[in-house]
Motif scaffolding. Structure first.
Motif, short mmCIF file in Angstrom:
data_model
loop_
_atom_site.label_atom_id
_atom_site.label_comp_id
_atom_site.label_asym_id
_atom_site.label_seq_id
_atom_site.Cartn_x
_atom_site.Cartn_y
_atom_site.Cartn_z
N ASP A 238 0.86 -1.17 0.00
CA ASP A 238 0.00 0.00 0.00
C ASP A 238 0.91 1.24 0.00
O ASP A 238 1.92 1.25 0.70
N CYS A 240 0.46 4.15 1.31
CA CYS A 240 0.61 4.86 2.58
C CYS A 240 1.52 4.08 3.52
O CYS A 240 2.34 4.66 4.23
N ASP A 280 -4.08 3.56 -3.25
CA ASP A 280 -3.30 2.69 -2.36
C ASP A 280 -2.52 1.65 -3.15
O ASP A 280 -1.40 1.30 -2.81
N PHE A 289 -5.12 11.49 0.71
CA PHE A 289 -4.28 10.83 1.71
C PHE A 289 -3.15 10.07 1.03
O PHE A 289 -1.96 10.28 1.33
N HIS A 290 -3.51 9.19 0.09
CA HIS A 290 -2.47 8.42 -0.59
C HIS A 290 -1.65 9.30 -1.54
O HIS A 290 -0.51 8.98 -1.85
N CYS B 32 -5.93 4.64 5.64
CA CYS B 32 -5.71 3.29 6.13
C CYS B 32 -5.22 3.28 7.55
O CYS B 32 -5.34 2.30 8.25
N HIS B 43 -11.71 0.41 0.69
CA HIS B 43 -10.29 0.11 0.65
C HIS B 43 -10.04 -0.91 -0.42
O HIS B 43 -10.68 -1.93 -0.50
ZN LIG Z 1 -3.25 2.98 2.44
#
Ligand SMILES: [Zn+2]
Lengths: 332, 607
Positions: A238, A240, A280, A289-290, B32, B43
């Motif tokens: 992933d 992150c 991700d 976020f990613h 996450c 996700h």
């Molecule tokens: Zn993530």
């Protein structure tokens, strides 16, 4: 008998160059659509979302596209009388958003827009007799909050407002057999928590407590054949988690223990060529976020098109230089 | 893949009054880690191409949902402002949280409602309300088993309930761990329940054995064992240790696991832990008194801060008041500290008896030495230590156990010659048993690892560098102050804390890329050779008052400014830089002189 390795395959037509301007457009657009469904539905983490977006823009060298005044006013409106910050106006204060607020205001050199003394009081009041930190008055304890507290105070130059030694003892009590750290004493190692605990020790100048060779080994074993990193053994890679692992390795001077080219390929493959932004994993939906952790990861891997990121605070190094903040890391 | 995937209704709780509504759909931001781990639906959500028509339909649908969502949140903020703690608020927050389980403020409002209910409801009524809350939370967990907020709220409810049923919670954990045996939130919740219900660690150890027996590849269970084992089978001799018989059984369990699936890393990480690392106690490892510099240098086995430590220097029975500082003068944790004697306190014509002590949690530790009349320097160090220390870092187990483990790992290596985990274990065990005799064999194995597992090639090369340095330090003759680490293919330099007395260090002909390591720990160093490496920066070459000559020929130093750290080594007069890119820059010599004013001889010619 062997369990199959959990991993992904990178499609052959996956992007392999950094789509810098597309990412900037993606973030700028994301912040501009204030009536957008997704934007409204994520109000409960707004301040963190803004930090992700603004830091991305700054790392891409395009922070001036964002509306500084509007942002600063919004952040200031999120502060409560107790000194803490909620995720949005009227939302309850929490350490997570205190850190986001301080990070945003530091980016904009606008700390004078809020009551810093009250904020310091809010943070230090959350420390418990065992050294740990509550996230808010309701009493959840987690090493993430220990990190938020010291990162926040370090940026404000007020680390002495808490008992650092006790705080350290609590963080160290969360260290595990593999050299990693978990949420609380007894909790399993997880690269997100490792980032927080190693970051805590970096901020407080105590990285010598880390068993760098043992933890470094565990961290570099997070790299999968696809090049991406997972957050724990037997999990999928992933973007992150790649950041949490990579930043931790950087802090303990072991970044070179992974294959940088392979990780770069994985991160770049997580870009969306149409919309900009990072997902991700290759082929998934992108989000801010990613996108931040994709860009920040590439920066740590040495990408010259973006600004250098600080691995401890996930902020541009030039910002930290401006406020004269230096955090010593372990050498390799 | 998550077992809850696509089967939301599968565990739909019937008791739940807040029937989950499909009205609000989660947003597609995926966070996450941090506070929020977004719902499983989002996700890893694949991007699917849609037609314009589909998009328009979706947009309309979302618009409708959004207005309902916003009406509900608006209403809730209003109600909360008016301190309304009623069923409507409970119902509405439930609807929002069922689909947006990380909306912190809503959980807090819910907690306030419960607190208000306590004022005018009976204990039975409260018990029922909390039971409903647990059912509601179970529903939330089924759709989002990795939400920090939901698990946290469950802890809160259990602690508020008049009659909490901890056994039921334990069963719930068991159930959730069956669906996902790696859900660390659930493991943490289990530990919370275990603590509250006073469940003995023996029972939990049995639970973890059962989990592992059904599936060896369960890192979470192995982790749990590492916490439980020292509690259930403590070793009386050392804290955090494990009693021998139990330890042998664990070795057997780990072996069973890696003979079953040699590629599963869980058991291997656990195995490395079983081999153990001794926690060193604080001690003063080495003391060096230097008359010309009027100071002493102390090396400690653990880091400490000069400003926070209780250090004492006693000379000929009298406490001396002087100044302790770190080599760089920083207020940092270090292993090497310097004490400046007051002027004229080291009388030249008499023996001087010097004793340094440090207060530690375990009591006073110290070291002493006698500076003979007319002698410029003296040292005292722990002579048994270096060999033991390097060994104990790898193992505290008895050598018979190590031998046995080595044989099993070698057996596995024969069966699975390309299994990197077996080879690495063989290497570590050989190091623990006899690092010198096995030197060649371990290095060959490390070479093999480098080709088998090329992603981690730099980990392996640093590992062999460490082994070579340990062996050289162990084998260096007592009393010598020269350390030759040249031509060993080193990619890193470790164990500087064992080199306090080194005067001449040769790092030439290696593969080093930086000297950013704290070389300043070598306070006695006079000569440093580091020719023929790939060194680009030398950030750690600072504050060594005796350093006189530095040779960095044939490296990659590109700018004179890269040498700036050396400016603090005021005694450096001879510098060799031939064969660095910086040499062919314009104004090279004058640049060097302006950065390092103390240099008298550069590349063999006087300045
Ligand atoms: Zn993530």
């Amino acid at each position: 008998m062997s369990a199959p390795v959990k991993d992904v395959t990178i499609p052959e037509d996956a992007p392999s160059d950094l789509l810098l301007n597309k990412h900037a457009d993606f973030i700028a657009l994301y912040g501009a659509k204030k009536d957008d469904y997704e934007y409204c539905m994520t109000e409960y983490l707004r301040l963190s979302g803004m930090y992700w977006g603004l830091t991305t823009m700054d790392l891409l060298g395009q922070l001036e596209r964002m509306d500084r005044q509007q942002v600063v006013e919004f952040v200031a409106a999120c502060q409560h009388d107790c000194g803490g910050f909620g995720a949005s106006v009227g939302h309850d204060p929490h350490l997570l958003y205190a850190l986001s607020a301080v990070q945003i205001l530091t980016l904009y050199d606008a700390l004078d827009a809020v009551n810093v003394d009250k904020l310091v009081e809010f943070v230090s009041n959350l420390q418990q007799p065992d050294g740990s930190f509550y996230g808010d008055k309701w009493g959840e304890v987690d090493t993430r909050f220990s990190f938020c507290a010291v990162a926040c105070l370090k940026l404000l130059g007020k680390l002495s407002a808490i008992d650092v030694e006790k705080a350290t003892n609590f963080v160290l009590s969360c260290m595990n057999f593999d050299g990693g750290f978990g949420c609380r004493p007894g909790s399993e190692s997880h690269s997100g928590q490792i980032y927080c605990c190693v970051g805590f020790l970096a901020v407080t100048g105590q990285l010598h407590h880390v068993n760098a060779d043992l933890l470094g080994w565990w961290l570099c074993e997070r790299q999968l054949p696809s090049g991406g990193l997972n957050g724990r053994p037997e999990k999928l890679p992933d973007v992150c988690y790649s950041w949490w692992v990579l930043a931790s390795l950087k802090m303990i001077g072991r970044l070179h223990w992974i294959d940088k080219d392979k990780l770069r390929t994985f991160i770049l493959a997580c870009q969306d060529e149409e919309t900009g932004g990072f997902a991700d994993r290759p082929g998934d939906m992108v989000d801010p976020f990613h996108t931040l952790f994709g860009i920040a990861g590439l920066s740590l891997l040495g990408a010259t098109e973006v600004k250098t990121v600080n691995p401890v605070l996930c902020m541009p190094e030039d910002t930290l230089r401006r406020i004269n903040l230096h955090i010593e890391l372990l050498s390799s | 893949m998550d077992v809850f995937d696509g089967t939301y209704g599968m565990y739909n709780s019937k008791q739940n009054t807040n029937t989950p509504l499909k009205k609000f759909v989660v947003p597609s931001i995926k966070v996450c880690f941090w506070r929020i781990r977004k719902q499983w639906k989002m996700h890893g959500r694949l991007k699917v191409k849609t037609t314009a028509e589909q998009q328009e339909a979706k947009r309309k649908e979302r618009e409708e949902k959004l207005s309902k969502y916003q009406a509900a949140t608006g209403r809730l903020f209003e109600k909360r402002k008016n301190a309304e703690h009623d069923g409507e608020a409970l119902d509405l927050t439930g609807r929002i949280l069922a689909h947006n389980s990380d909306f912190l403020t809503m959980w807090n409002y819910r907690k306030e409602i419960f607190q208000a209910f306590h004022k005018d409801k009976s204990s039975d009524e409260m018990q029922q309300l909390y039971q409903d809350e647990l059912s509601f939370l179970e529903t939330c967990l089924k759709s989002n088993p990795k939400s920090y907020s939901v698990w946290e709220h469950r802890c809160w409810v259990m602690d508020c309930m008049p009659q909490p049923n901890w056994q039921r919670e334990l069963l719930l954990c068991g159930k959730f761990l069956e669906y996902d045996e790696r859900n660390f939130h659930c493991w943490d919740y289990r530990r919370f329940v275990v603590r509250r219900a006073n469940i003995p660690p023996q029972e939990e150890l049995k639970f973890s054995t059962d989990k592992i027996s059904s599936n060896f590849s369960n890192y979470s269970s192995w982790h749990y064992r590492s916490k439980l084992l020292p509690l259930v089978h403590p070793d009386m001799e050392q804290p955090q240790g494990v009693e021998e018989t139990a330890l042998l059984q664990e070795h057997e369990l780990a072996q069973n696991a890696f003979f079953t699936d040699p590629n599963d890393q869980s058991a291997w990480f656990y195995h490395r832990w079983l081999l153990g690392r001794a926690e060193r106690d604080q001690s003063i490892r080495c003391l060096h008194v230097c008359r010309p510099l009027n100071r002493l240098v102390a090396t400690f086995s653990k880091h400490l801060k000069a400003s926070a430590a209780t250090l004492n220097v006693v000379k000929d029975g009298e406490v001396i008041t002087g100044r302790w500082h770190t080599p760089r003068g920083t207020d940092t944790f270090e292993q090497v500290l310097i004490f400046e004697f007051p002027e004229h306190s080291l009388t030249p014509d008499r023996d001087q008896h010097i004793h340094v002590t440090l207060d530690t949690e375990a009591g006073l530790v110290g070291r002493e030495c006698v500076l003979g009349a007319g002698h410029p320097e003296v040292f005292s160090r722990d002579i048994t230590e270096s060999q033991e220390l390097f060994r104990s870092e790898l193992s505290v187990a008895k050598s018979s156990v190590l031998q046995q483990e080595l044989e099993s790992c070698q057996q596995l290596h024969e069966l699975e010659p390309d299994n990197k985990w077996a080879i690495l274990s063989v290497v570590l065990l050989m190091r623990a048993i006899d690092p010198i005799t096995y030197q060649e064999q371990t290095l060959q194995y490390v070479d093999k690892l480098t080709s088998l597992d090329s992603y981690r090639r730099n980990y392996y090369s640093d590992l062999s560098s460490r082994f070579l340095i340990e062996n050289t330090v162990m084998q260096s003759e007592e009393g010598t102050n020269k350390l030759d680490l040249s031509g060993k293919g080193l990619t890193c330099v470790r164990h500087l804390d064992h080199m306090t007395l080194v005067v001449q260090l040769d790092l030439s002909n290696n593969r080093l890329t930086t000297l950013d390591i704290p070389v300043y720990m070598l306070q006695c160093l006079k000569l440093l050779l580091a020719d023929n490496n790939n060194i680009e920066s030398i950030a750690g070459l600072t504050n060594m008052p005796l350093l006189g000559r530095v040779s960095l020929r044939n490296n990659r130093i590109a700018k004179a400014q890269a040498l700036a750290p050396l400016a603090s080594c005021t005694n450096v007069s001879v510098l060799d830089l031939e064969g660095n890119p910086v040499c062919s820059t314009e104004g090279f010599k004058s640049d060097i002189v302006s950065v390092l004013q103390q240099i008298k001889v550069l590349d063999g010619s006087k300045i």
